[in-house]
Structure formats: C-alpha cells, structure tokens
Design a protein around this motif. Structure first.
Motif, PDB file in Angstrom:
ATOM      1  N   LYS A  45       0.796  -1.223   0.000  1.00  0.00           N
ATOM      2  CA  LYS A  45       0.000   0.000   0.000  1.00  0.00           C
ATOM      3  C   LYS A  45       0.836   1.286   0.000  1.00  0.00           C
ATOM      4  O   LYS A  45       0.289   2.376  -0.088  1.00  0.00           O
ATOM      5  CB  LYS A  45      -0.934   0.002   1.216  1.00  0.00           C
ATOM      6  CG  LYS A  45      -1.944  -1.137   1.183  1.00  0.00           C
ATOM      7  CD  LYS A  45      -2.707  -1.243   2.464  1.00  0.00           C
ATOM      8  CE  LYS A  45      -3.578  -2.456   2.572  1.00  0.00           C
ATOM      9  NZ  LYS A  45      -4.156  -2.998   1.386  1.00  0.00           N
ATOM     10  N   VAL A  46       2.158   1.149   0.128  1.00  0.00           N
ATOM     11  CA  VAL A  46       3.028   2.318   0.243  1.00  0.00           C
ATOM     12  C   VAL A  46       4.063   2.306  -0.877  1.00  0.00           C
ATOM     13  O   VAL A  46       4.700   1.293  -1.141  1.00  0.00           O
ATOM     14  CB  VAL A  46       3.749   2.329   1.612  1.00  0.00           C
ATOM     15  CG1 VAL A  46       4.663   3.534   1.736  1.00  0.00           C
ATOM     16  CG2 VAL A  46       2.737   2.306   2.753  1.00  0.00           C
ATOM     17  N   ASP A  47       4.237   3.450  -1.545  1.00  0.00           N
ATOM     18  CA  ASP A  47       5.313   3.648  -2.511  1.00  0.00           C
ATOM     19  C   ASP A  47       6.508   4.167  -1.709  1.00  0.00           C
ATOM     20  O   ASP A  47       6.643   5.360  -1.454  1.00  0.00           O
ATOM     21  CB  ASP A  47       4.869   4.651  -3.575  1.00  0.00           C
ATOM     22  CG  ASP A  47       5.942   4.966  -4.600  1.00  0.00           C
ATOM     23  OD1 ASP A  47       7.127   4.609  -4.393  1.00  0.00           O
ATOM     24  OD2 ASP A  47       5.600   5.583  -5.625  1.00  0.00           O
ATOM     25  N   PHE A  48       7.373   3.235  -1.259  1.00  0.00           N
ATOM     26  CA  PHE A  48       8.443   3.613  -0.337  1.00  0.00           C
ATOM     27  C   PHE A  48       9.463   4.586  -0.915  1.00  0.00           C
ATOM     28  O   PHE A  48       9.892   5.496  -0.199  1.00  0.00           O
ATOM     29  CB  PHE A  48       9.106   2.360   0.252  1.00  0.00           C
ATOM     30  CG  PHE A  48       8.306   1.773   1.373  1.00  0.00           C
ATOM     31  CD1 PHE A  48       8.361   2.313   2.642  1.00  0.00           C
ATOM     32  CD2 PHE A  48       7.441   0.717   1.150  1.00  0.00           C
ATOM     33  CE1 PHE A  48       7.591   1.799   3.677  1.00  0.00           C
ATOM     34  CE2 PHE A  48       6.666   0.195   2.170  1.00  0.00           C
ATOM     35  CZ  PHE A  48       6.750   0.734   3.431  1.00  0.00           C
ATOM     36  N   PRO A  49       9.877   4.488  -2.179  1.00  0.00           N
ATOM     37  CA  PRO A  49      10.792   5.523  -2.700  1.00  0.00           C
ATOM     38  C   PRO A  49      10.169   6.932  -2.634  1.00  0.00           C
ATOM     39  O   PRO A  49      10.838   7.889  -2.227  1.00  0.00           O
ATOM     40  CB  PRO A  49      11.047   5.078  -4.138  1.00  0.00           C
ATOM     41  CG  PRO A  49      10.878   3.591  -4.098  1.00  0.00           C
ATOM     42  CD  PRO A  49       9.745   3.366  -3.124  1.00  0.00           C
ATOM     43  N   ALA A  50       8.910   7.059  -3.011  1.00  0.00           N
ATOM     44  CA  ALA A  50       8.251   8.373  -2.949  1.00  0.00           C
ATOM     45  C   ALA A  50       8.074   8.817  -1.504  1.00  0.00           C
ATOM     46  O   ALA A  50       8.251  10.002  -1.183  1.00  0.00           O
ATOM     47  CB  ALA A  50       6.893   8.315  -3.655  1.00  0.00           C
ATOM     48  N   PHE A  51       7.742   7.890  -0.617  1.00  0.00           N
ATOM     49  CA  PHE A  51       7.549   8.224   0.786  1.00  0.00           C
ATOM     50  C   PHE A  51       8.868   8.694   1.403  1.00  0.00           C
ATOM     51  O   PHE A  51       8.898   9.671   2.155  1.00  0.00           O
ATOM     52  CB  PHE A  51       7.009   7.001   1.544  1.00  0.00           C
ATOM     53  CG  PHE A  51       6.415   7.340   2.878  1.00  0.00           C
ATOM     54  CD1 PHE A  51       5.078   7.653   2.992  1.00  0.00           C
ATOM     55  CD2 PHE A  51       7.196   7.348   4.022  1.00  0.00           C
ATOM     56  CE1 PHE A  51       4.517   7.969   4.226  1.00  0.00           C
ATOM     57  CE2 PHE A  51       6.665   7.661   5.256  1.00  0.00           C
ATOM     58  CZ  PHE A  51       5.309   7.974   5.356  1.00  0.00           C
ATOM     59  N   ARG A  52       9.969   8.007   1.069  1.00  0.00           N
ATOM     60  CA  ARG A  52      11.292   8.429   1.584  1.00  0.00           C
ATOM     61  C   ARG A  52      11.671   9.811   1.056  1.00  0.00           C
ATOM     62  O   ARG A  52      12.240  10.623   1.784  1.00  0.00           O
ATOM     63  CB  ARG A  52      12.338   7.388   1.213  1.00  0.00           C
ATOM     64  CG  ARG A  52      12.231   6.137   2.023  1.00  0.00           C
ATOM     65  CD  ARG A  52      13.356   5.139   1.718  1.00  0.00           C
ATOM     66  NE  ARG A  52      13.186   3.963   2.543  1.00  0.00           N
ATOM     67  CZ  ARG A  52      12.666   2.816   2.118  1.00  0.00           C
ATOM     68  NH1 ARG A  52      12.289   2.671   0.858  1.00  0.00           N
ATOM     69  NH2 ARG A  52      12.532   1.798   2.935  1.00  0.00           N
ATOM     70  N   ALA A  53      11.362  10.087  -0.209  1.00  0.00           N
ATOM     71  CA  ALA A  53      11.648  11.413  -0.771  1.00  0.00           C
ATOM     72  C   ALA A  53      10.858  12.492  -0.029  1.00  0.00           C
ATOM     73  O   ALA A  53      11.394  13.569   0.263  1.00  0.00           O
ATOM     74  CB  ALA A  53      11.321  11.439  -2.267  1.00  0.00           C
ATOM     75  N   SER A  54       9.605  12.204   0.307  1.00  0.00           N
ATOM     76  CA  SER A  54       8.785  13.140   1.066  1.00  0.00           C
ATOM     77  C   SER A  54       9.401  13.400   2.441  1.00  0.00           C
ATOM     78  O   SER A  54       9.502  14.547   2.886  1.00  0.00           O
ATOM     79  CB  SER A  54       7.367  12.586   1.215  1.00  0.00           C
ATOM     80  OG  SER A  54       6.591  13.390   2.084  1.00  0.00           O
ATOM     81  N   ALA A  55       9.833  12.336   3.106  1.00  0.00           N
ATOM     82  CA  ALA A  55      10.446  12.476   4.433  1.00  0.00           C
ATOM     83  C   ALA A  55      11.748  13.267   4.349  1.00  0.00           C
ATOM     84  O   ALA A  55      12.021  14.130   5.184  1.00  0.00           O
ATOM     85  CB  ALA A  55      10.684  11.102   5.046  1.00  0.00           C
ATOM     86  N   SER A  56      12.545  13.005   3.323  1.00  0.00           N
ATOM     87  CA  SER A  56      13.811  13.719   3.150  1.00  0.00           C
ATOM     88  C   SER A  56      13.581  15.203   2.906  1.00  0.00           C
ATOM     89  O   SER A  56      14.271  16.054   3.483  1.00  0.00           O
ATOM     90  CB  SER A  56      14.583  13.100   1.981  1.00  0.00           C
ATOM     91  OG  SER A  56      15.801  13.760   1.786  1.00  0.00           O
TER      92      SER A  56
END
Length: 167
Positions: A45-56
């Motif tokens: 359910k999570v796009d982890f590369p995009a989620f990590r970019a958001s967090a960064s």
C-alpha cells in the motif's frame, strides 16, 4: 437506445461510486494493516521511494527553517546525511506506526496524545490524488497522508507532519 442509455448510466454510477468510495476504502485498508502490524500489506500500500523522498524533503525544510548560517548548515547536513537516516526510519513498521499513532518514530507523539485515538478524514485533490487528514480525539491536528492513484487503487506516497507533532 434504452440499453445504451442504461449502460451509460450504469458506467456513470460505477465511476461515481469509485470516485467517492475508493479513497475511504484505501485509507481504511491502510489503517487496518497498520493496526494489525501487517508488514506485507503495508508494503503493498506504500510507494516507499516516494515516501522516503517526502520524508527527506521535510527533514531538509525543517533544518533550513532554523534560519541564519546554522539553518543553512543544518539544511546542508540534512541533505548530505539525512538520506541514510530516512532509509533506516522509513520501514513498513514505522509507516504503520505513523498511521496508527501519528508519529513515524515511536515515542515522538506528545504524552497527552499517546492514549488518544487518531481518526482520518479524506480530502480529494482531483482524480489522481487525495489527502488523509489525521485528527486526535481532542481535536489536535495529526499528520496528513498523501496518496496517488495507482491504476484503480491508491498508494501512500508521502506525508506532512503538523508542527505540533514534529520536534
């Protein structure tokens, strides 16, 4: 002609049902996976590369907001070393924690909010995006989850931490 009109109405109803219900169903499914600590479901359910970019991006922004030379130094350090920290912090377990408790890393929610339930409201941003806005029982703003359409489903792609919850 009546069959064609009935087909068009049926398609319009199906689309309308999907348009209004699918974000709610996606958020409910994500919340259920978080509560159950279902790592496999969270990974789907999570796009982890995009989620990590958001967090960064958020880490860099918060560091730069400190202002002055220290803010610029903090921003540069966040850009340089933040990626490793983000890679270690953004795991299915921690994303589940964000959805269930309001904090990406356990213990970062203020003490008064730790025992409160976190509810979610959906705000549409067109056909391809929606936001799930978290609110604690006492009305305190929680995190905002950002979703992108993935076929007929949705993937979590990022988040916004509310200043009252980010330390």
């Amino acid at each position: 002609m009546k069959k064609l009109l009935a087909l068009i109405i049926l398609i319009a109803l199906a689309f309308g049902g999907w348009y209004f219900a699918s974000p709610w169903l996606a958020m409910r499914s994500l919340a259920d996976a978080a509560q159950a600590q279902d790592v496999a479901a969270l990974e789907e359910k999570v796009d982890f590369p995009a989620f990590r970019a958001s967090a960064s991006d958020q880490l860099t922004t918060v560091a730069r907001e400190q202002g002055g030379p220290l803010g610029e130094l903090g921003g540069a350090l966040a850009e340089r070393f933040g990626g490793d920290l983000i890679d270690r912090a953004v795991t299915p377990e921690n994303v589940g924690n964000l959805v269930a408790s309001g904090a990406l890393i356990g213990g970062l929610v203020p003490e008064r909010l730790r025992t409160q339930e976190l509810g979610w409201d959906v705000e549409r941003d067109g056909l391809d995006h929606f936001r799930a806005v978290g609110t604690f029982e006492d009305g305190t703003a929680g995190p905002i989850l950002l979703f992108r359409r993935d076929g007929l489903g949705w993937k979590l792609t990022g988040f916004e931490l509310v200043r009252t919850l980010s330390f």
